[in-house]
Design an enzyme around this catalytic site. Structure first.
Site, PDB file in Angstrom:
ATOM      1  N   ARG A  53      11.557   5.871   9.312  1.00 49.99           N
ATOM      2  CA  ARG A  53      11.445   4.942   8.285  1.00 49.99           C
ATOM      3  C   ARG A  53       9.975   5.174   7.411  1.00 49.99           C
ATOM      4  NH1 ARG A  53      12.322  -1.642   8.272  1.00 49.99           N
ATOM      5  NH2 ARG A  53      10.102  -1.306   9.116  1.00 49.99           N
ATOM      6  N   ARG A 101      -8.129   6.929 -12.728  1.00 51.59           N
ATOM      7  CA  ARG A 101      -6.914   6.054 -12.822  1.00 51.59           C
ATOM      8  C   ARG A 101      -6.022   6.546 -14.038  1.00 51.59           C
ATOM      9  NH1 ARG A 101      -4.679   2.350 -16.240  1.00 51.59           N
ATOM     10  NH2 ARG A 101      -3.317   0.993 -15.485  1.00 51.59           N
ATOM     11  N   HIS A 103      -1.497   7.048 -14.369  1.00 51.73           N
ATOM     12  CA  HIS A 103      -0.390   6.558 -13.693  1.00 51.73           C
ATOM     13  C   HIS A 103       0.342   7.776 -12.777  1.00 51.73           C
ATOM     14  CE1 HIS A 103      -0.874   3.447 -16.107  1.00 51.73           C
ATOM     15  NE2 HIS A 103       0.294   2.808 -15.621  1.00 51.73           N
ATOM     16  N   LYS A 148       9.779   1.075   1.817  1.00 51.82           N
ATOM     17  CA  LYS A 148       8.805  -0.054   2.349  1.00 51.82           C
ATOM     18  C   LYS A 148       7.672   0.324   1.538  1.00 51.82           C
ATOM     19  CE  LYS A 148       8.055  -2.606   6.687  1.00 51.82           C
ATOM     20  NZ  LYS A 148       8.366  -3.899   6.099  1.00 51.82           N
ATOM     21  N   GLU A 180      18.480  -9.884   0.465  1.00 47.54           N
ATOM     22  CA  GLU A 180      17.587  -9.953   1.700  1.00 47.54           C
ATOM     23  C   GLU A 180      16.676 -11.100   1.393  1.00 47.54           C
ATOM     24  OE1 GLU A 180      15.452  -6.498   2.809  1.00 47.54           O
ATOM     25  OE2 GLU A 180      14.846  -6.159   0.439  1.00 47.54           O
TER      26      GLU A 180
END
Ligand code: PDD
Length: 281
Positions: A53, A101, A103, A148, A180
């Site tokens: 995963r 910084r 994106h 995740k 969930e």
């Protein structure tokens, strides 16, 4: 243990000394992924599945994998060995790294790798005996819940909603169908059959999801993955949560309404026993 050794970018460091630059994209954008692996008797449980995963999450966000599976397992082993507890919960996180910084992905950036561990905190005997209270809410998260990701604001707000209502979890519904909870998968039981939402982009495929599939097959518990309407959840005989830290946990009520007879049911008891067998194997 107040100041355990953790792994950060190539070195073992006391937690209190582990720092990252403020321009880390994990801090700036939540641009990273993570894993939570239970350790029982100093051995990672279902490590193959957790590694798979982790690799899927990295690939899904276009991040190069900084380590081989063997290297990852060695790093986890070091952090686990440095902690006195036999049963632990390893947290590992990879962010895209430190960059000015902007994106879009930066060029030539080195991922930040962090691994820590804590004693695992499992549900209390009382939670297991009585079942836990949950609340329901609309799922307002993004549509890539299968990753995740450390971008967890939606999950944080859901968990806070549960906490403010003295509930253990917030069970979420999207367009009237079960997805969930804030940090666990949700299952229902009707007439002896276990049912869970399909493994798609609307839920994180828990490592317990696969384990429960295996346990059901081994114990002859019928299992079906399909869309589950909100009314079916409230009318279920049993509702269960699953996660690395909850293992399988029975839900006694949602929004103050009892589920089934309001007590942990037989499918929960069977799955919990099977889970403990799998841990001991
Ligand atoms: N959470 N769904 C979500 C949104 C989760 O965050 C988790 C796990 C799960 C269950 O996955 P697993 O069986 O692999 O633990 C489902 C972990 C424990 C956490 O964020 O701390």
């Amino acid at each position: 243990m107040n100041d355990p050794l953790v792994y950060l970018n190539g070195a073992m460091t006391p937690l209190s000394k582990a720092t990252i630059p403020v321009l880390d994209r994990g801090f700036i954008f939540g641009d990273g992924i993570y894993e939570v692996i239970p350790i029982y008797g100093r051995k990672p449980f279902r490590s193959e599945q957790h590694m798979a995963r982790l690799f899927r999450s990295l690939a899904a966000i276009g991040m190069p994998n900084p380590h081989s599976k063997e290297q990852w397992m060695e790093l986890i082993g070091k952090v686990v060995a440095a902690h006195p507890a036999d049963d632990q919960m390893v947290y590992m996180q990879v962010t895209r790294g430190v960059a000015k910084r902007a994106h879009a992905f930066p060029q030539e950036v080195t991922p930040t790798v962090f691994i820590m561990t804590n004693p695992i905190v499992l549900p209390s005997a009382q939670a297991r005996a009585d079942g836990v209270a949950c609340v329901s809410m609309e799922d307002k998260r993004w549509l890539r819940c299968e990753i995740k990701s450390t971008s967890l604001l939606g999950n944080v707000l859901a968990a806070q909603n549960a906490a403010e209502n003295d509930a253990v979890e917030a069970i979420q519904f999207r367009d009237g169908f079960l997805t969930e909870a804030s940090s666990s998968n949700v299952w229902i039981v009707k007439n002896g059959k276990l049912m869970g939402p399909p493994k798609d982009n609307l839920i994180l495929e828990g490592i317990r999801y696969g384990l429960i599939e295996e346990l059901c097959a081994a114990k002859g518990i019928p299992l079906e993955a399909r869309r589950i309407a909100r009314v079916e959840v409230f009318a279920a005989d049993e509702v269960l949560l699953s996660s690395a830290t909850k293992e399988v946990l029975p839900v006694a009520s949602i929004d103050g309404q009892a589920i089934g007879n309001g007590k942990p049911g037989p499918i929960y008891q069977q799955l919990y026993a099977a889970y403990q067998e799998a841990k001991a194997a």
